[in-house]
Design an enzyme around this catalytic site. Structure first.
Site, short mmCIF file in Angstrom:
data_model
loop_
_atom_site.label_atom_id
_atom_site.label_comp_id
_atom_site.label_asym_id
_atom_site.label_seq_id
_atom_site.Cartn_x
_atom_site.Cartn_y
_atom_site.Cartn_z
N CYS A 91 -11.47 6.98 21.39
CA CYS A 91 -11.12 8.24 21.51
C CYS A 91 -10.73 8.65 20.03
CB CYS A 91 -9.85 8.67 22.31
SG CYS A 91 -9.36 10.28 22.72
N HIS A 133 -14.35 11.64 30.44
CA HIS A 133 -13.22 11.50 29.51
C HIS A 133 -12.77 12.50 28.97
CE1 HIS A 133 -11.70 9.10 25.97
NE2 HIS A 133 -11.50 9.97 25.29
N GLU A 134 -13.68 13.50 28.56
CA GLU A 134 -13.39 14.93 27.75
C GLU A 134 -12.78 15.55 28.83
OE1 GLU A 134 -13.20 14.86 24.92
OE2 GLU A 134 -14.57 12.98 24.42
N HIS A 137 -9.17 15.21 29.00
CA HIS A 137 -8.42 15.87 28.06
C HIS A 137 -7.86 17.20 28.48
CE1 HIS A 137 -8.31 12.99 24.63
NE2 HIS A 137 -9.36 12.92 24.66
#
EC number: 3.5.1.88
Length: 170
Positions: A91, A133-134, A137
C-alpha cells in the site's frame, strides 16, 4: 496536473469515511488526473482519494504492465463477490510493507466513470484484489486491519522509522 502527498499509516486521516461525490465536474476530474499522476509517480497500481486527504468516494486503478489502462471508480458499490484468494498486498500509505490479506476471488461492482456515467464491472485476479483494497480505504480500513495486533504494531513501527529517516534526509 500535480503529484499529491500520500498520507502514511498511522495518520488518523486514513480512517476517515469518504462521502459520495455529488456531481462529476471539472474539479472532480482534476482530482482524478492528479490521483493518477500521484499513483504513477509512486509506482502504485491503485489509489483511493482518502490516501491523499480527499475524503470523497473516488478510486483510480491501473494494474496493466503498460500503465495505460486507467480505471476510474466514483462512488463504487460492491454488488457481488465470490471465491477466496489472497496475495501479499502492499500500500502506498504503508510504504515498503507487505502482508497476506484474504480477499474475494471475483467481484462485481457498479460505479460512475470519469465523465459521471454509470457502469458495472466484473473483475477477478489482481484487479478484483485491487478494487477491494481501494474500496476498503473509502471506509477507513487498511490492509493492516486484517492482521494480528502484533503484526500491525510491527508494521507501524517500521513505517514510523522510515518516515523519520526520510524526514532527516530532506
Amino acid at each position: 496536473m500535480s503529484v499529491l502527498q500520500v498520507l502514511h499509516y498511522p495518520d488518523e486521516r486514513l480512517r476517515t469515511i469518504a462521502t459520495p461525490v455529488e456531481t462529476v465536474d471539472a474539479e472532480i476530474r482534476r482530482i482524478i488526473d492528479d490521483m493518477f499522476e500521484t499513483m504513477y509517480a509512486e509506482e502504485g497500481i491503485g489509489l483511493a482519494a482518502t490516501q491523499v486527504d480527499i475524503h470523497q468516494r473516488i478510486v483510480v486503478i491501473d494494474v496493466s504492465e503498460t500503465r495505460n489502462e486507467r480505471l476510474v471508480l466514483i462512488n463504487p458499490e460492491l454488488l457481488e463477490k465470490s471465491g477466496e484468494t489472497g496475495i501479499e498486498e502492499g500500500c502506498l500509505s504503508i510504504p515498503e510493507q507487505r502482508a497476506l490479506v484474504p480477499r474475494a476471488e471475483k467481484v462485481k461492482i457498479k460505479a460512475l466513470d470519469y465523465n459521471g456515467r454509470p457502469f458495472e464491472l466484473q473483475a477477478d485476479d489482481l484487479l478484483a484484489i485491487c478494487i477491494q483494497h481501494e474500496m476498503d480505504h473509502l471506509i477507513g480500513k487498511l490492509f493492516v486491519d486484517y492482521l494480528s495486533p502484533l503484526k500491525r504494531q510491527r508494521i507501524r513501527q517500521k513505517v514510523e522509522k522510515l518516515d523519520k529517516q526520510k524526514a532527516r534526509t530532506k
